[in-house]
Each structure stands twice: as structure tokens, then as C-alpha cells.
Design a protein around this motif. Structure first.
Motif, PDB file in Angstrom:
ATOM      1  N   ASP A   1     -85.926  13.618  63.939  1.00  9.42           N
ATOM      2  CA  ASP A   1     -84.829  13.676  64.895  1.00  9.42           C
ATOM      3  C   ASP A   1     -83.740  12.790  64.310  1.00  9.42           C
ATOM      4  N   GLU A   2     -82.533  13.306  64.155  1.00  4.67           N
ATOM      5  CA  GLU A   2     -81.483  12.579  63.443  1.00  4.67           C
ATOM      6  C   GLU A   2     -81.169  11.217  64.053  1.00  4.67           C
ATOM      7  N   ASN A   3     -81.426  11.041  65.340  1.00  2.65           N
ATOM      8  CA  ASN A   3     -81.134   9.754  65.992  1.00  2.65           C
ATOM      9  C   ASN A   3     -82.052   9.586  67.192  1.00  2.65           C
ATOM     10  N   PHE A   4     -83.338   9.484  66.916  1.00  2.00           N
ATOM     11  CA  PHE A   4     -84.357   9.506  67.965  1.00  2.00           C
ATOM     12  C   PHE A   4     -84.134   8.444  69.032  1.00  2.00           C
ATOM     13  N   LEU A   5     -83.792   7.226  68.627  1.00  2.00           N
ATOM     14  CA  LEU A   5     -83.676   6.133  69.580  1.00  2.00           C
ATOM     15  C   LEU A   5     -82.411   6.216  70.424  1.00  2.00           C
TER      16      LEU A   5
ATOM     17  N   LYS B   1     -83.997   7.154  77.410  1.00  2.00           N
ATOM     18  CA  LYS B   1     -84.814   7.568  78.545  1.00  2.00           C
ATOM     19  C   LYS B   1     -86.068   8.295  78.075  1.00  2.00           C
ATOM     20  N   ARG B   2     -85.898   9.231  77.121  1.00  2.00           N
ATOM     21  CA  ARG B   2     -87.045   9.978  76.612  1.00  2.00           C
ATOM     22  C   ARG B   2     -88.005   9.054  75.862  1.00  2.00           C
TER      23      ARG B   2
ATOM     24  N   PHE C   1     -85.604   8.072  62.659  1.00  2.00           N
ATOM     25  CA  PHE C   1     -84.219   7.897  62.247  1.00  2.00           C
ATOM     26  C   PHE C   1     -83.466   7.312  63.445  1.00  2.00           C
ATOM     27  N   ALA C   2     -82.597   6.356  63.201  1.00  2.00           N
ATOM     28  CA  ALA C   2     -81.808   5.806  64.309  1.00  2.00           C
ATOM     29  C   ALA C   2     -80.578   5.100  63.760  1.00  2.00           C
TER      30      ALA C   2
ATOM     31  N   ILE D   1     -80.362   1.451  67.974  1.00  2.00           N
ATOM     32  CA  ILE D   1     -81.430   0.456  67.856  1.00  2.00           C
ATOM     33  C   ILE D   1     -81.152  -0.726  68.775  1.00  2.00           C
ATOM     34  N   ARG D   2     -79.893  -1.082  68.894  1.00  2.00           N
ATOM     35  CA  ARG D   2     -79.512  -2.239  69.700  1.00  2.00           C
ATOM     36  C   ARG D   2     -79.735  -2.025  71.192  1.00  2.00           C
ATOM     37  N   LYS D   3     -80.086  -0.808  71.602  1.00  2.00           N
ATOM     38  CA  LYS D   3     -80.407  -0.552  73.014  1.00  2.00           C
ATOM     39  C   LYS D   3     -81.799  -1.054  73.383  1.00  2.00           C
ATOM     40  N   TYR D   4     -82.574  -1.468  72.388  1.00  2.00           N
ATOM     41  CA  TYR D   4     -83.965  -1.852  72.604  1.00  2.00           C
ATOM     42  C   TYR D   4     -84.182  -3.303  72.186  1.00  2.00           C
TER      43      TYR D   4
END
Length: 572
Positions: A250-254, A258-259, A279-280, A285-288
Motif C-alpha cells: 500500500d503506497e501509504n498504509f499508515l 482508522k483502518r 510504506f508510509a 508516521i507522525r500520526k502514531y
């Protein structure tokens, strides 16, 4: 354009094929020695010689199509010209689908010609990134060219419900892994399944072929909306393929928090100690928190590290140096990706820009030339400005050779020099990626190897098993191999190896003593230019065509004609 339904509908017999080999050689069909059919050795670890990771990946797109149509279907992956011809003449196919990237358009042309000659009743469908070439219809002899989602197109063509739920096939992420010249045995590998939640990326970077191919900025094709759907798929793959690791394509999984968090809830509820390679973008990434990433099983992140002077939204406000460092401290391996030759780059600042990228000290680092690829906004922009070079073969537009446009400050010849130096400088300063991932694994073990959460602890215990055995032996071999050419890196590897042996004791030392010399010997037998053969794979659906694999005798003349045509063109 929406095609009319095929007359046979779901009774049509379908062959889906990738382009034929051999690969990584210069030939009349557009293959290039510089372009091996290997993701890592092609564009990530290519300057690391025998230390480069060597592996292959199947053509997941056509595997996904096969799993989502009712028609009898065969997938022929990495064929030879001979095996493709044999398949055409051994079985009756109503539809022949050919998937390719842009650089292999010459092979697509040849395969279309072969179908017309050997199976003239077949409808030819061409898809994949090669379909982004605006004048492709004039270059090849195909009946249909499919841009974007091949699953819905093929379902529509066969008269099926194109909106039906997407069935995910069992796909092993990679195969034929070799380290230091030796095939890695199963006990030392982390076999991973591929999971494909979506296609495309809404970030829409102007150079991104995948984003533009599936809708462009703000759009993407989502196959699975919820974390529960992904969990169910991963649970089935765990059972069928005997894996606990997943390469999430997935090109930008993170970006889809929500998912991802729903998936984490299911993993916690069911006690799944899974490993995820994703991939992110930096902003995603900074959302986590690091704790959330570790709990989710994130073990490897492919992250764009374009210049800090670039204006890409995915990097907005991100301190990527600090981010990469913090990820590694938590045992999360980082593959950084850097563009060489952006508009603001000059011969004067290029070394500084590459130095900045190398300073991230990522576990892996991909370098790619700023490349206008057909179908992207960047290509349209360069065409409008009259900056595209007219004499560049499509086979050379892949970001690992030379510019295909006129850069304001850097010549086409110098672009290759800067690219090669970026790979070499990263290797010389930071050492082999195999050493770096061992270092990050060890950091993860020290932090989480005795974590109170058994789910997290089990994952890092699994990595530790590999670290105390085969990986430690590889550290010894790399330490010896680099002692004369890069003493600084050799000493860093030695320090890590000693720490690993102090932590894991007699077993680590014993395996190193037995296996280390074998790996060192094998690495000296493999040169940087060694080509890894890509084995052919043929998978038929349950209702697929059957029959003798040998060509019928009445078609042997056509096979000879095909070979004669090839010999006449090559002067053989």
C-alpha cells in the motif's frame, strides 16, 4: 473506453503473462544489464556487491486479476520466449493478457507479435504501467490497452460484476533470497505474505507513477475499507502460507489511521504477534506514537526522504533525521528513498544534498533520478516546457541511468555520476544494509525482548533467533570482507558482533565459527555483476486449461517461424 463483452463471457479461457526473460542483459527487446528483475539489487543495494540482498518478487497484479475472475485462467510469470510460445500453442486461449512496466515495451511488442502468429484467434489485452505511454497503440499490436484497475476491467469484459468484493490470493512476498552468495535456508528466513489493501496514493507527488496511474492527487483505489477485513485476510494467509510476517503493498498504509488502529484492535484481541513491512510518508508516521507502531507489528518502513528544500506535502514539518533515528531505536527498520536531480539541485549543492540523505543512516537507501515518466504530471509539465529529450529510448526511462529531460544545471551524463556516487557513498559511510538491519534488530531486542506484553515479546524473540545464528555469522563474514577496503565500517560491524555474542552466548559464537567462513568464501565467489536467474512460474486456476505441455506437432512449423524471425532480426 468501455469494451464490449467478450463473446465467450466467463467461459473465455484467459492467459495472463509478464514479459519474457532473460533479464539484466542488453538486447534488442529493450532489456538492460543495469536493470535486474530484483527490487533491492536494482535500486536499493545495487552498490553493495556480494553484500547486496538478492531476491525476486512475483507479478502480483496479474495474480490479483486471476483470483478475481470466474473464467478459467493461467498466470505465466517470468516466462522465456520459448515457454510463452509453448503455452500459446499447447492450449486454446481466447484472451491473452500481457502486463509490463514501461521499460519493457519492446518485449510487449514482441509478445503481441507472437500471439498474432501462434494464436491468431486470441484477443490481446495489455496492461500495467506500460499502458501509461500515450501512443502505445501505435507501438504494439494489441486489441485493448487497460489503464488503471485491471480487475474491474477484466470483470467487465467477461460480463461479471465489477463491484464484487475483492478476493485476495495467497502471495508469498519474495522468493530465492540470497545473502552473501548463499541461498538462505527456510529456518533463517522470515517468510512474508503480500497483502494489497489499495492501489495508488492520494499524496500525488508529481513524479509518482503509481499515484498518477490510479487517479492522481487526492485519489486512490481502496480494496478493503476496514481493519477487520484486513485482519481476516491476514489470518487466512497465516494459515495457508504458514507465515507471521506481511509485506503490506500500500503506497501509504499508515495514512489510513482508522483502518490501521482497527487492525491493531483485532490483533490484540486475537493475540496475533505479526510483523508488518509497510510504506508510509513522514507526515503519516507522525500520526502514531512509537508504542502504537511497535504494537501494530511495524518492523520496516519505506519512507520518502526527498530534499529538505523540496516542497512535497508528505514531508511538511517533519524532522526526518530525528524520525529515522527514533524508529531505529525502537527496532523499526527504515528504507529511505531520495530523489537525485530535483529542480533546485546543482553541481555545487548536489554533494551536500546526498550527504544529508546519507546522514539518515537508514537500514536501506534507495536513490532515484528525478525522472519524468509517461503518464505522470511531471512528464506532462516537461513536455509542455519542451524539456523532454527526444532521443531517449523508453527502455532507459527508469530512474537508474540518466536524465531523460534537460535539467537547468546538471547534464545528462553527470546525472548518472551523481546517482552512482550517492549509492557508493551511502555504502562506504554506513556499511552493508545487512549489517544495518542486524543493528536495528538488536536495538529492538534490547528494548522489547523482555517486554511485559507477550504479543510484542514473541515478535522480537523471533528476530533474536535469526540474529544469534545466521545473521551473526553474516556479520563475521562482512567484517572480514571489509577489513581491507573499509576498516572503519569493519570495526563497527565487529563491535556489533561482539555485543551480539555477549548477549546470546555460546550458540551465537558456535554458529559464527561454523557458518561464517562458508559465507565469506561464498561472498568472494560472487561478483557485483552476477545475475540471478528468475525462475518461471505457471499457475492455473481450478477451471483453467489443461492438456499436454508439449506443442502439438501441427504447430511446430509456426514455432520454427518465430525462432527464424528472431534470428533474422538479431543476425544470429
Amino acid at each position: 473506453m468501455i469494451p464490449a463483452k467478450h463473446p465467450q463471457g466467463v467461459r473465455a479461457r484467459v492467459l495472463l503473462a509478464s514479459v519474457f526473460g532473460p533479464y539484466a542483459q542488453d538486447d534488442e527487446f529493450g532489456s538492460r544489464a543495469i536493470n535486474p528483475m530484483e527490487l533491492y539489487h536494482n535500486q536499493v543495494t545495487r552498490a553493495q556487491g556480494p553484500c547486496s540482498l538478492r531476491m525476486h518478487h512475483r507479478s502480483w497484479g496479474i495474480m490479483m486479476i486471476q483470483a478475481n475472475i470466474s473464467a478459467p485462467c493461467a498466470v505465466l510469470d517470468f516466462p522465456t520466449r520459448e515457454s510463452f510460445a509453448r503455452e500459446l500453442t499447447s492450449h486454446h486461449y481466447d484472451i491473452v493478457g500481457i502486463s509490463s512496466i514501461i521499460v519493457n515495451v519492446g518485449k510487449v511488442r514482441e509478445m503481441c507479435r507472437m500471439v498474432r502468429q501462434l494464436s491468431p484467434h486470441s484477443v490481446i489485452v495489455v496492461g500495467g504501467h506500460v499502458a501509461a505511454i500515450s501512443n502505445l497503440a501505435a507501438l504494439i499490436d494489441a486489441d485493448h490497452i487497460v489503464r488503471g484497475d485491471g480487475i474491474s476491467w477484466m470483470r467487465r469484459y467477461l460480463g461479471e460484476d465489477e463491484a464484487a468484493p475483492i478476493q485476495h490470493p495467497p502471495i508469498l512476498s519474495s522468493f530465492a533470497l540470497r545473502v552473501l552468495g548463499i541461498r538462505v535456508p527456510g529456518a533463517l528466513k522470515f517468510p512474508a505474505a503480500t497483502v494489497i489493501p489499495s492501489a495508488g496514493c492520494p499524496m500525488g507527488c508529481n513524479f509518482c507513477t503509481t499515484s498518477s496511474f490510479f487517479g492522481g492527487k487526492g485519489k486512490f483505489l481502496n480494496f478493503y475499507e476496514s481493519g477487520e477485513e484486513l485482519f481476516r485476510i491476514m489470518e487466512r494467509l497465516e494459515s495457508s502460507l504458514k507465515v507471521r510476517s506481511f509485506f503490506v503493498m500500500d503506497e501509504n498504509f499508515l495514512l489510513h489511521r482508522k483502518r490501521a488502529m482497527q487492525l491493531l484492535d483485532w490483533m490484540k484481541e486475537k493475540g496475533k504477534s505479526w510483523t508488518l513491512y509497510v510504506f508510509a510518508s513522514a507526515n503519516a508516521i507522525r500520526k502514531y506514537s512509537m508504542e502504537e507502531l511497535v504494537a501494530l507489528g511495524i518492523s520496516w518502513i519505506w519512507m520518502g526522504l526527498e530534499s529538505p528544500n523540496a516542497s512535497y506535502a508528505k514531508l511538511a514539518g517533519a524532522d526526518t533525521l530525528a524520525l529515522a533515528r527514533e524508529l531505529r531505536r525502537h527496532g523499526i527498520k527504515v528504507l529511505g528513498s531520495t530523489i537525485v536531480g530535483l529542480e533546485h539541485h546543482t553541481p555545487e549543492n548536489m554533494a551536500e544534498e546526498i550527504e544529508y540523505a546519507v546522514a539518515h543512516d537508514t537500514d536501506f537507501h534507495q536513490f532515484m533520478l528525478y525522472t519524468p515518466v509517461p503518464g505522470t504530471p511531471l512528464y506532462a509539465e516537461m513536455a509542455q516546457q519542451g524539456r523532454l529529450l527526444e532521443d531517449v529510448d523508453l527502455a532507459d526511462i527508469h530512474g537508474q541511468y540518466q536524465f531523460n529531460f534537460r535539467h537547468a544545471a546538471i547534464s545528462r551524463q553527470d546525472s548518472k555520476k551523481f546517482l552512482d556516487w550517492a549509492f557508493l557513498h551511502d555504502f562506504e559511510k554506513n556499511g552493508p544494509s545487512l549489517f544495518r538491519i542486524c543493528r536495528t534488530m538488536f536495538e529492538g531486542w534490547k528494548r522489547y525482548g523482555h517486554d511485559p506484553d507477550p504479543r510484542i515479546r514473541r515478535r522480537f524473540e523471533g528476530e533474536a533467533r535469526a540474529l544469534r545464528t545466521g545473521y551473526n555469522a553474516a556479520l563475521w563474514a562482512m567484517e572480514r570482507r571489509l577489513k581491507r577496503t573499509n576498516e572503519t565500517v569493519s570495526e563497527r560491524i565487529r563491535t556489533l558482533r561482539r555485543e551480539v555474542e555477549e548477549e546470546f552466548g555460546a550458540l551465537a559464537r558456535s554458529v559464527r565459527a561454523l557458518l561464517g567462513p562458508v559465507l565469506l568464501w561464498a561472498s568472494r565467489r560472487r561478483t557485483a555483476g552476477w545475475r540471478a536467474a528468475t525462475p518461471t512460474s505457471l499457475v492455473r486456476s481450478a477451471s483453467g486449461p489443461t492438456g499436454d505441455s508439449a506443442a502439438p506437432s501441427h504447430l511446430s512449423h509456426k514455432l520454427r517461424q518465430t525462432d527464424d524471425c528472431l534470428q533474422n532480426r538479431t543476425g544470429a
